[in-house]
Design a protein around this motif. Structure first.
Motif, short mmCIF file in Angstrom:
data_model
loop_
_atom_site.label_atom_id
_atom_site.label_comp_id
_atom_site.label_asym_id
_atom_site.label_seq_id
_atom_site.Cartn_x
_atom_site.Cartn_y
_atom_site.Cartn_z
N PRO A 155 61.28 12.63 33.33
CA PRO A 155 60.61 12.82 34.63
C PRO A 155 60.01 14.22 34.83
O PRO A 155 58.91 14.35 35.39
CB PRO A 155 61.72 12.56 35.65
CG PRO A 155 62.68 11.67 34.95
CD PRO A 155 62.62 12.07 33.50
N ALA A 156 60.67 15.27 34.37
CA ALA A 156 60.15 16.63 34.57
C ALA A 156 58.84 16.83 33.80
O ALA A 156 57.86 17.37 34.33
CB ALA A 156 61.18 17.67 34.14
N ALA A 157 58.81 16.36 32.54
CA ALA A 157 57.60 16.51 31.72
C ALA A 157 56.48 15.64 32.28
O ALA A 157 55.31 16.05 32.31
CB ALA A 157 57.89 16.13 30.28
N ALA A 158 56.80 14.40 32.76
CA ALA A 158 55.80 13.51 33.32
C ALA A 158 55.23 14.10 34.61
O ALA A 158 54.01 14.03 34.86
CB ALA A 158 56.40 12.14 33.60
N ALA A 159 56.07 14.75 35.42
CA ALA A 159 55.60 15.34 36.69
C ALA A 159 54.65 16.51 36.41
O ALA A 159 53.61 16.64 37.06
CB ALA A 159 56.79 15.80 37.51
N ALA A 160 54.98 17.32 35.42
CA ALA A 160 54.12 18.46 35.09
C ALA A 160 52.78 17.97 34.56
O ALA A 160 51.72 18.52 34.89
CB ALA A 160 54.80 19.36 34.05
#
Length: 187
Positions: A155-160
């Protein structure tokens, strides 16, 4: 007197009952002419003479039936042999098909695991890229294809990455992500 009468009656009965047989034997051997025989004696002899053709016809019918039954039995035996051979061939073909199916399943499993490994590796590459660089790539991708990768990312990489996309492109990919499981049966 009574005993003598019984003995004489017994002798007459014996001679009387044996007369038809004796006369029939004489007729067959030709010792006496046929005219000497009485009408009573003709009836049993006619039946005896007529019986052999009937018996011969019956025996002929039985032999013909036996021949037909033997032929039918041979046909059934041949058919059973052919069916046994066909069953063996079917068993062989079935074994070959099962072996081919097992080999195909193994090949498909390898292909699926290879494809899954490739997708996992590519997802890891996109996660490790700078969000600005991966966003430029995702802008060019088909929304369905891009949504597949974003759904697999942390989720963190997808949000960025989504933050680096244009609002229209981020919205399109979000709609695809949100709707891709909507057609799955709920029950």
């Amino acid at each position: 007197m009574l005993i003598a009468g019984l003995l004489v009656t017994s002798a007459i009965l014996r001679v009387g009952t044996q007369t038809g047989t004796v006369l029939a034997l004489e007729k067959l051997t030709g010792d006496h002419p046929v005219e000497e025989m009485t009408a009573h004696e003709d009836a049993p002899q006619t039946a005896e003479v007529a019986a052999p053709p009937d018996i011969e016809a019956m025996l002929g019918a039985f032999k013909a039936r036996e021949a037909r039954l033997d032929q039918r039995e041979m046909q059934i035996r041949d058919r059973m042999n052919a069916l046994a051979i066909a069953d063996e061939e079917i068993e062989k073909k079935l074994a070959q098909l099962e072996a081919a199916e097992a080999a195909l399943k193994q090949t498909l499993a390898l292909a699926d695991s290879a494809a899954e490994n490739d997708l996992s590796r590519l997802t890891a590459v996109y996660e490790n890229m700078k969000p600005k660089d991966s966003a430029a790539l995702f802008e060019q991708m088909d929304p369905d294809f891009a949504a597949g990768f974003l759904g697999r990312m942390q989720p963190a990489a997808a949000a960025a990455l989504m933050a680096g996309l244009t609002p229209e492109r981020a919205y399109t990919i979000s709609v695809v992500l949100a709707g891709r499981n909507s057609s799955v049966p709920k029950k």
